[in-house]
Design an enzyme around this catalytic site. Structure first.
Site, mmCIF file in Angstrom:
data_model
loop_
_atom_site.group_PDB
_atom_site.id
_atom_site.type_symbol
_atom_site.label_atom_id
_atom_site.label_comp_id
_atom_site.label_asym_id
_atom_site.label_seq_id
_atom_site.Cartn_x
_atom_site.Cartn_y
_atom_site.Cartn_z
ATOM 1 N N ASP A 198 -9.793 -4.493 -4.870
ATOM 2 C CA ASP A 198 -8.889 -3.763 -3.978
ATOM 3 C C ASP A 198 -7.488 -4.318 -4.266
ATOM 4 O O ASP A 198 -7.334 -5.371 -4.885
ATOM 5 C CB ASP A 198 -9.325 -4.045 -2.530
ATOM 6 C CG ASP A 198 -8.267 -3.672 -1.510
ATOM 7 O OD1 ASP A 198 -7.851 -2.499 -1.504
ATOM 8 O OD2 ASP A 198 -7.843 -4.555 -0.749
ATOM 9 N N ASP B 211 -4.112 -3.799 -1.871
ATOM 10 C CA ASP B 211 -3.301 -4.233 -0.726
ATOM 11 C C ASP B 211 -4.080 -5.167 0.189
ATOM 12 O O ASP B 211 -5.118 -4.798 0.709
ATOM 13 C CB ASP B 211 -2.815 -3.003 0.044
ATOM 14 C CG ASP B 211 -1.911 -2.144 -0.822
ATOM 15 O OD1 ASP B 211 -2.320 -1.021 -1.169
ATOM 16 O OD2 ASP B 211 -0.825 -2.614 -1.188
ATOM 17 N N GLU C 159 1.222 -5.631 2.741
ATOM 18 C CA GLU C 159 1.431 -4.717 3.870
ATOM 19 C C GLU C 159 2.607 -5.074 4.767
ATOM 20 O O GLU C 159 3.566 -4.290 4.912
ATOM 21 C CB GLU C 159 0.132 -4.631 4.711
ATOM 22 C CG GLU C 159 -1.042 -4.018 3.987
ATOM 23 C CD GLU C 159 -0.885 -2.533 3.688
ATOM 24 O OE1 GLU C 159 -1.799 -1.944 3.102
ATOM 25 O OE2 GLU C 159 0.162 -1.948 4.040
ATOM 26 N N GLY D 125 -4.026 5.195 3.733
ATOM 27 C CA GLY D 125 -3.155 6.149 3.040
ATOM 28 C C GLY D 125 -1.821 6.290 3.734
ATOM 29 O O GLY D 125 -1.773 6.562 4.934
ATOM 30 N N GLY D 126 -0.744 6.132 2.959
ATOM 31 C CA GLY D 126 0.591 6.179 3.554
ATOM 32 C C GLY D 126 0.932 7.527 4.162
ATOM 33 O O GLY D 126 1.488 7.603 5.261
ATOM 34 N N ARG E 267 -0.989 7.994 7.236
ATOM 35 C CA ARG E 267 -0.489 7.080 8.281
ATOM 36 C C ARG E 267 0.747 7.676 8.953
ATOM 37 O O ARG E 267 0.899 7.617 10.168
ATOM 38 C CB ARG E 267 -0.156 5.724 7.648
ATOM 39 C CG ARG E 267 -0.046 4.553 8.582
ATOM 40 C CD ARG E 267 -0.062 3.239 7.809
ATOM 41 N NE ARG E 267 -1.303 3.069 7.091
ATOM 42 C CZ ARG E 267 -1.406 2.488 5.903
ATOM 43 N NH1 ARG E 267 -0.350 2.016 5.278
ATOM 44 N NH2 ARG E 267 -2.579 2.382 5.309
ATOM 45 N N LYS F 259 9.486 6.272 0.419
ATOM 46 C CA LYS F 259 8.896 4.956 0.739
ATOM 47 C C LYS F 259 8.365 4.283 -0.512
ATOM 48 O O LYS F 259 8.550 3.085 -0.738
ATOM 49 C CB LYS F 259 7.774 5.147 1.772
ATOM 50 C CG LYS F 259 6.950 3.925 2.048
ATOM 51 C CD LYS F 259 5.650 3.943 1.249
ATOM 52 C CE LYS F 259 4.922 2.636 1.391
ATOM 53 N NZ LYS F 259 3.672 2.613 0.576
ATOM 54 N N THR G 62 -6.591 2.430 -2.036
ATOM 55 C CA THR G 62 -6.084 3.608 -1.336
ATOM 56 C C THR G 62 -4.620 3.855 -1.680
ATOM 57 O O THR G 62 -4.114 4.962 -1.543
ATOM 58 C CB THR G 62 -6.217 3.369 0.179
ATOM 59 O OG1 THR G 62 -7.595 3.125 0.468
ATOM 60 C CG2 THR G 62 -5.736 4.531 0.986
ATOM 61 N N PRO H 5 1.562 4.465 -8.549
ATOM 62 C CA PRO H 5 2.810 3.764 -8.932
ATOM 63 C C PRO H 5 2.973 2.420 -8.211
ATOM 64 O O PRO H 5 3.570 1.485 -8.730
ATOM 65 C CB PRO H 5 3.918 4.739 -8.513
ATOM 66 C CG PRO H 5 3.260 6.065 -8.439
ATOM 67 C CD PRO H 5 1.843 5.803 -8.018
ATOM 68 N N ASN H 6 2.415 2.345 -6.997
ATOM 69 C CA ASN H 6 2.489 1.063 -6.267
ATOM 70 C C ASN H 6 1.677 -0.014 -6.975
ATOM 71 O O ASN H 6 2.052 -1.173 -7.025
ATOM 72 C CB ASN H 6 1.921 1.222 -4.851
ATOM 73 C CG ASN H 6 2.756 2.109 -3.984
ATOM 74 O OD1 ASN H 6 3.926 2.305 -4.272
ATOM 75 N ND2 ASN H 6 2.156 2.662 -2.940
HETATM 76 C C1 XBP Z 1 -4.118 -0.003 1.552
HETATM 77 C C2 XBP Z 1 -3.672 1.296 2.087
HETATM 78 C C3 XBP Z 1 -2.494 1.975 1.466
HETATM 79 C C4 XBP Z 1 -1.235 1.131 1.684
HETATM 80 C C5 XBP Z 1 0.027 1.954 1.532
HETATM 81 O O1 XBP Z 1 -4.767 0.277 0.360
HETATM 82 O O2 XBP Z 1 -4.300 1.822 2.995
HETATM 83 O O3 XBP Z 1 -2.327 3.212 2.131
HETATM 84 O O4 XBP Z 1 -1.234 0.652 3.029
HETATM 85 O O5 XBP Z 1 0.042 2.536 0.243
HETATM 86 P P1 XBP Z 1 -5.929 -0.738 -0.238
HETATM 87 P P2 XBP Z 1 0.393 4.101 0.108
HETATM 88 O O6 XBP Z 1 -6.170 -1.850 0.774
HETATM 89 O O7 XBP Z 1 -7.147 0.156 -0.418
HETATM 90 O O8 XBP Z 1 -5.359 -1.250 -1.527
HETATM 91 O O9 XBP Z 1 1.611 4.340 0.965
HETATM 92 O O10 XBP Z 1 0.633 4.324 -1.350
HETATM 93 O O11 XBP Z 1 -0.841 4.787 0.631
HETATM 94 MG MG MG Z 2 -6.894 -3.675 1.140
#
Ligand code: XBP
Ligand code: MG
Length: 252
Positions: free
Chosen positions: A10, A12, A19, A53-54, A57, A86, A124, A128-129
């Site tokens: 994973d 984030d 986060e 998902g941003g 969210r 963002k 998720t 690009p992130n």
């Molecule tokens: C974490 C998420 C992502 C990020 C924000 O993903 O839920 O939505 O918070 O990124 P993971 P985006 O823990 O599965 O890596 O704004 O690109 O969604």
């Molecule tokens: Mg995570």
């Protein structure tokens, strides 16, 4: 260790604590740029993180916290524009080096590569992130270390749905018992468990009190030889940092 064992990461909260000081700050910068007086505090963001998902969210926030909000731009387009902004802000933040990798991540990736293990990402987050985080923490060539970077909207349903993990197994043509997953959240664990994937959880401030029933190990981080992890649950066989020896011992 069976041939071609695969580590699936994973992003984030697992590769890096992105986060609180990354995504959350970038969302607020995008809102400010759009002239919106929306401010996601650390604690509010902790609530909103339950929505994966941003874009999803932002949509949830509007429906739950800004019910009177209206715009001349159709909502899906507005949300998509905010999310694109963002993502740009987030990548700029990564470029400042503000978000380092978590303990043990670089060490474990290096050991896995030395031992010709297969690597994948299941996140998720938008692609690009992910590539920006890898580039700014490990160098651009690190993107090629991962056979598959499964990210964001590549699958119809985000975590806790299992889609992203089924996608990785299918694309790599691997069986779930030949893998181990690294996650940080209850949602991520649920997604992996539905696919029958053994999972090591490394908690963070946002997830430490979540339910990790079913995880093989729950740790405070992957550890380093000089910085032992704390075992929150599971049998770490007397080891003090997560390396291939520990991972190998977890196989049936
Ligand atoms: C974490 C998420 C992502 C990020 C924000 O993903 O839920 O939505 O918070 O990124 P993971 P985006 O823990 O599965 O890596 O704004 O690109 O969604
Ligand atoms: Mg995570």
């Amino acid at each position: 260790m069976t041939e071609a064992f695969t580590l699936i990461f994973d992003v984030d909260g697992t590769l890096a604590n992105t986060e609180r000081d990354g995504h959350r700050v970038a969302f607020n910068q995008a809102f400010a740029e759009a002239g919106l007086d929306w401010e996601w505090s650390v604690s509010l963001y902790g609530e909103l993180l339950h929505i994966a998902g941003g874009k999803e969210r932002i949509n949830f926030y509007i429906s739950q916290y800004q019910p009177k909000f209206s715009s001349s731009i159709p909502l899906p387009e507005l949300i998509s524009n905010l999310h694109a902004s963002k993502t740009n802000y987030y990548q700029k933040l990564l470029g400042t080096g503000a978000i380092p990798l978590r303990s043990g991540v670089k060490r474990l990736l290096t050991e896995a590569r030395t031992n010709k293990m297969r690597l994948a990402i299941a996140t998720t987050s938008a692609l690009p992130n992910v590539t920006a985080l890898l580039e700014h923490t490990l160098g651009k060539e690190s993107i090629s270390w991962f056979e598959i970077i499964a990210a964001g909207d590549i699958v119809p349903a985000k975590k806790p749905a299992p889609d992203i993990y089924y996608y990785v197994l299918e694309k790599m043509n691997i069986h779930s018992n030949n893998c181990i997953v690294f996650e940080d959240s209850h949602h991520g664990l649920q997604a992996a468990l539905q696919v029958g994937l053994k999972t090591i959880v490394t908690v963070n401030d946002y997830t430490v009190n979540q339910d990790f029933t079913g995880a093989t190990l729950v740790l405070n981080h992957l550890g380093e030889p000089e910085k032992p992890f704390t075992t929150l649950s599971g049998d770490t066989k007397g080891r003090t940092y997560c390396d291939l020896k520990l991972i190998n011992s977890l196989q049936d």
